[in-house]
Enzyme design. Structure first.
Site, PDB file in Angstrom:
ATOM      1  N   ARG A   5     -14.466  18.347  28.650  1.00  0.00           N
ATOM      2  CA  ARG A   5     -15.228  19.571  28.952  1.00  0.00           C
ATOM      3  C   ARG A   5     -16.723  19.381  28.635  1.00  0.00           C
ATOM      4  O   ARG A   5     -17.387  20.272  28.101  1.00  0.00           O
ATOM      5  CB  ARG A   5     -14.705  20.768  28.144  1.00  0.00           C
ATOM      6  CG  ARG A   5     -13.277  21.156  28.407  1.00  0.00           C
ATOM      7  CD  ARG A   5     -13.083  21.713  29.808  1.00  0.00           C
ATOM      8  NE  ARG A   5     -11.763  22.285  29.958  1.00  0.00           N
ATOM      9  CZ  ARG A   5     -10.666  21.616  30.271  1.00  0.00           C
ATOM     10  NH1 ARG A   5     -10.726  20.317  30.496  1.00  0.00           N
ATOM     11  NH2 ARG A   5      -9.516  22.243  30.390  1.00  0.00           N
ATOM     12  N   SER A  23      -9.984  28.999  29.331  1.00  0.00           N
ATOM     13  CA  SER A  23      -9.940  28.670  27.899  1.00  0.00           C
ATOM     14  C   SER A  23     -11.286  29.001  27.263  1.00  0.00           C
ATOM     15  O   SER A  23     -12.318  28.542  27.736  1.00  0.00           O
ATOM     16  CB  SER A  23      -9.681  27.181  27.692  1.00  0.00           C
ATOM     17  OG  SER A  23      -8.476  26.810  28.277  1.00  0.00           O
ATOM     18  N   GLU A  58     -15.972  26.975  24.486  1.00  0.00           N
ATOM     19  CA  GLU A  58     -16.023  26.136  25.691  1.00  0.00           C
ATOM     20  C   GLU A  58     -17.047  26.613  26.721  1.00  0.00           C
ATOM     21  O   GLU A  58     -17.844  25.806  27.218  1.00  0.00           O
ATOM     22  CB  GLU A  58     -14.612  26.070  26.274  1.00  0.00           C
ATOM     23  CG  GLU A  58     -14.331  24.810  27.007  1.00  0.00           C
ATOM     24  CD  GLU A  58     -14.203  25.082  28.463  1.00  0.00           C
ATOM     25  OE1 GLU A  58     -15.166  24.763  29.185  1.00  0.00           O
ATOM     26  OE2 GLU A  58     -13.183  25.624  28.898  1.00  0.00           O
TER      27      GLU A  58
HETATM   28  N1  EPU Z   1       0.296  27.877  22.761  1.00  0.00           N
HETATM   29  C1  EPU Z   1       0.796  28.826  21.908  1.00  0.00           C
HETATM   30  N2  EPU Z   1       0.316  30.114  21.999  1.00  0.00           N
HETATM   31  C2  EPU Z   1      -0.630  30.458  22.884  1.00  0.00           C
HETATM   32  C3  EPU Z   1      -1.146  29.479  23.752  1.00  0.00           C
HETATM   33  C4  EPU Z   1      -0.668  28.175  23.680  1.00  0.00           C
HETATM   34  O1  EPU Z   1       1.655  28.535  21.078  1.00  0.00           O
HETATM   35  O2  EPU Z   1      -0.996  31.632  22.888  1.00  0.00           O
HETATM   36  C5  EPU Z   1       0.839  26.512  22.711  1.00  0.00           C
HETATM   37  C6  EPU Z   1       1.742  26.279  23.941  1.00  0.00           C
HETATM   38  O3  EPU Z   1       3.047  26.662  23.691  1.00  0.00           O
HETATM   39  C7  EPU Z   1       1.622  24.795  24.146  1.00  0.00           C
HETATM   40  C8  EPU Z   1       0.239  24.468  23.641  1.00  0.00           C
HETATM   41  O4  EPU Z   1      -0.212  25.567  22.870  1.00  0.00           O
HETATM   42  O5  EPU Z   1       2.558  24.112  23.346  1.00  0.00           O
HETATM   43  C9  EPU Z   1      -0.737  24.154  24.768  1.00  0.00           C
HETATM   44  O6  EPU Z   1      -0.822  25.262  25.669  1.00  0.00           O
HETATM   45  P1  EPU Z   1      -1.091  25.053  27.241  1.00  0.00           P
HETATM   46  O7  EPU Z   1      -0.137  24.060  27.805  1.00  0.00           O
HETATM   47  O8  EPU Z   1      -1.170  26.388  27.870  1.00  0.00           O
HETATM   48  O9  EPU Z   1      -2.485  24.301  27.327  1.00  0.00           O
HETATM   49  P2  EPU Z   1      -3.830  24.583  26.563  1.00  0.00           P
HETATM   50  O10 EPU Z   1      -4.057  23.475  25.595  1.00  0.00           O
HETATM   51  O11 EPU Z   1      -3.819  25.954  26.038  1.00  0.00           O
HETATM   52  C10 EPU Z   1      -5.354  23.231  28.238  1.00  0.00           C
HETATM   53  C11 EPU Z   1      -6.669  23.456  28.883  1.00  0.00           C
HETATM   54  C12 EPU Z   1      -6.516  24.378  30.101  1.00  0.00           C
HETATM   55  C13 EPU Z   1      -5.592  23.677  31.075  1.00  0.00           C
HETATM   56  C14 EPU Z   1      -4.243  23.393  30.391  1.00  0.00           C
HETATM   57  C15 EPU Z   1      -3.372  22.528  31.253  1.00  0.00           C
HETATM   58  C16 EPU Z   1      -8.384  23.290  27.193  1.00  0.00           C
HETATM   59  C17 EPU Z   1      -9.337  24.007  26.302  1.00  0.00           C
HETATM   60  N3  EPU Z   1      -7.598  24.060  27.945  1.00  0.00           N
HETATM   61  O12 EPU Z   1      -4.898  24.492  27.762  1.00  0.00           O
HETATM   62  O13 EPU Z   1      -7.797  24.524  30.714  1.00  0.00           O
HETATM   63  O14 EPU Z   1      -5.373  24.484  32.233  1.00  0.00           O
HETATM   64  O15 EPU Z   1      -4.454  22.652  29.168  1.00  0.00           O
HETATM   65  O16 EPU Z   1      -3.929  21.247  31.357  1.00  0.00           O
HETATM   66  O17 EPU Z   1      -8.377  22.060  27.203  1.00  0.00           O
HETATM   67  C18 EPU Z   1      -9.720  25.900  31.002  1.00  0.00           C
HETATM   68  O18 EPU Z   1     -10.391  24.943  30.649  1.00  0.00           O
HETATM   69  O19 EPU Z   1     -10.241  27.001  31.292  1.00  0.00           O
HETATM   70  C19 EPU Z   1      -8.265  25.783  31.053  1.00  0.00           C
HETATM   71  C20 EPU Z   1      -7.486  26.807  31.373  1.00  0.00           C
END
Ligand code: EPU
Length: 356
Positions: free
Chosen positions: A164, A256, A352
């Site tokens: 990012r 995010s 971010e």
């Molecule tokens: N989780 C929770 N509670 C929550 C949210 C997440 O426990 O409220 C846990 C989920 O269960 C999972 C883990 O956190 O085990 C990761 O969650 P998720 O797969 O939704 O991915 P993320 O790390 O929250 C990142 C990117 C997203 C991208 C997704 C898929 C960043 C900051 N965010 O989200 O990017 O779509 O992975 O690759 O790296 C964005 O940049 O705007 C964005 C949406």
């Protein structure tokens, strides 16, 4: 060129915050860009470059001149090695580009489906999702470098891409990205390294065994199949995103709000003792990336509301405008989250989007 005074930016930022631009101009060509920059210079107006406004927190009115690019042309140029160079104007909505390239039989952008914003802003934060980053697919960026007043073509290495992050984010308002060029093929190997995506694809392929043969490379062998597979990945990513991320048209947000923080192995091991369910991913260099959404969720912030803003009910990493909030209230909430996460986990969350 029509310069508008006191233009509301409510419709130009995905949080829907109702701040104003002192002056605002939409531009469509290189000449208009140079004219707009000259007018700003002659009037001593600071310049603010506005893309799709989907990665932006506007906390106050913007002084000077806001420049908004509206050019949306896409040009396809087949290369002798079988790849196609796709040159895309900055104002093209990103998701439209993803669907258009798939319709034209080109693969590679499918994992990045449904990311809001315009193509010109995509290199700024090196958009990424489901195992693919823009930097993996980008050929070059055409931009105007304001300090040297030169048009430049930057290759991925010149953009200093990180998670990012890019030179455009580190040196704000220096570069005006007018076109992004992608090198795409019709047979890019699918990327299904992200567990949630592989799982969702497997559910589909269980129903239709022809579609996939394994969860790491379920690609067919016939000539049309990689494109069909890529379209399926795109559809699946769209479904996953729609289930977790609010549509900015219905609930203002910038995706995010925090980066997933990187911590040392020792720190992670200590946290695993106090919080056995913590979600982390090894990075291969001895460090680990934590799921910031999990940290915020664990502290009970998911779904909370305060002063018209809040934390999304389905995904704690996403802060939302509940309708009548503003950027100041959102930043107060963000600071409260950052403080609590630091106190509880000893982890400093980084915001971010770009805060103005
Ligand atoms: N989780 C929770 N509670 C929550 C949210 C997440 O426990 O409220 C846990 C989920 O269960 C999972 C883990 O956190 O085990 C990761 O969650 P998720 O797969 O939704 O991915 P993320 O790390 O929250 C990142 C990117 C997203 C991208 C997704 C898929 C960043 C900051 N965010 O989200 O990017 O779509 O992975 O690759 O790296 C964005 O940049 O705007 C964005 C949406």
């Amino acid at each position: 060129m029509n310069i508008i005074c006191n233009q509301s930016l409510k419709a130009f930022n995905s949080f829907g915050f109702a701040v104003q631009a002192e002056h605002f101009v939409s531009i469509d060509t290189d000449d208009e860009l140079i004219d707009a920059l000259r007018i700003a210079n002659d009037n001593d107006w600071p310049v603010f470059l506005l893309g799709g406004g989907s990665n932006l927190v506007l906390t106050q009115d913007i002084k000077g001149l806001v420049i908004h690019q509206t050019n949306t042309t896409t040009h396809y140029d087949k290369q002798s090695d079988g790849s196609t160079l796709v040159t895309v104007d900055a104002g093209k909505p990103w998701h439209e580009l993803v669907l258009e390239t798939l319709d034209n039989g080109l693969t590679g952008l499918e994992n990045l489906s449904l990311i809001p914003g315009n193509t010109g802003a995509a290199p700024v934060q090196n958009i990424g999702a489901y195992g693919v980053e823009l930097a993996d697919r980008m050929h070059s960026v055409r931009c105007y470098h304001r300090p040297s007043q030169q048009w430049l073509t930057l290759l991925p290495d010149d953009c200093v891409f990180g998670y990012r992050d890019s030179v455009f984010k580190r040196e704000p308002n220096q570069y005006v990205i007018t076109q992004v060029v992608f090198q795409l093929r019709s047979d890019t190997p699918p990327v299904l390294s992200y567990k949630a995506l592989a799982r969702a694809m497997n559910v589909i392929s269980d129903r239709n065994p022809k579609v996939a043969s394994s969860n790491t490379n379920p690609i067919g062998t016939g000539p049309g199949e990689p494109v069909a597979q890529a379209k399926l990945i795109s559809d699946t990513v769209i479904r996953i995103r729609q289930s977790k991320l609010p549509d900015p048209k219905q609930l203002g947000n910038a995706g995010s709000f925090f980066k997933n923080p990187v911590i040392s192995k020792d720190h992670a091991e200590a946290l695993k003792v106090s919080h056995p369910d913590i979600v982390s991913y090894p990075l291969g260099d001895g460090q680990l990336k934590l799921a910031a959404g999990w940290l915020i969720d664990e502290l009970g912030f998911r779904g909370i509301e305060a002063d018209g803003v809040g934390v999304h009910t389905e995904q704690a990493l996403v802060l939302v405008n509940r309708g009548d909030g503003d950027g100041q209230a959102l930043m107060a909430l963000a600071r409260a989250i950052i403080d609590r996460v630091d106190k509880e986990f000893g982890v400093k969350l980084e915001i971010e989007p770009i805060v103005v």
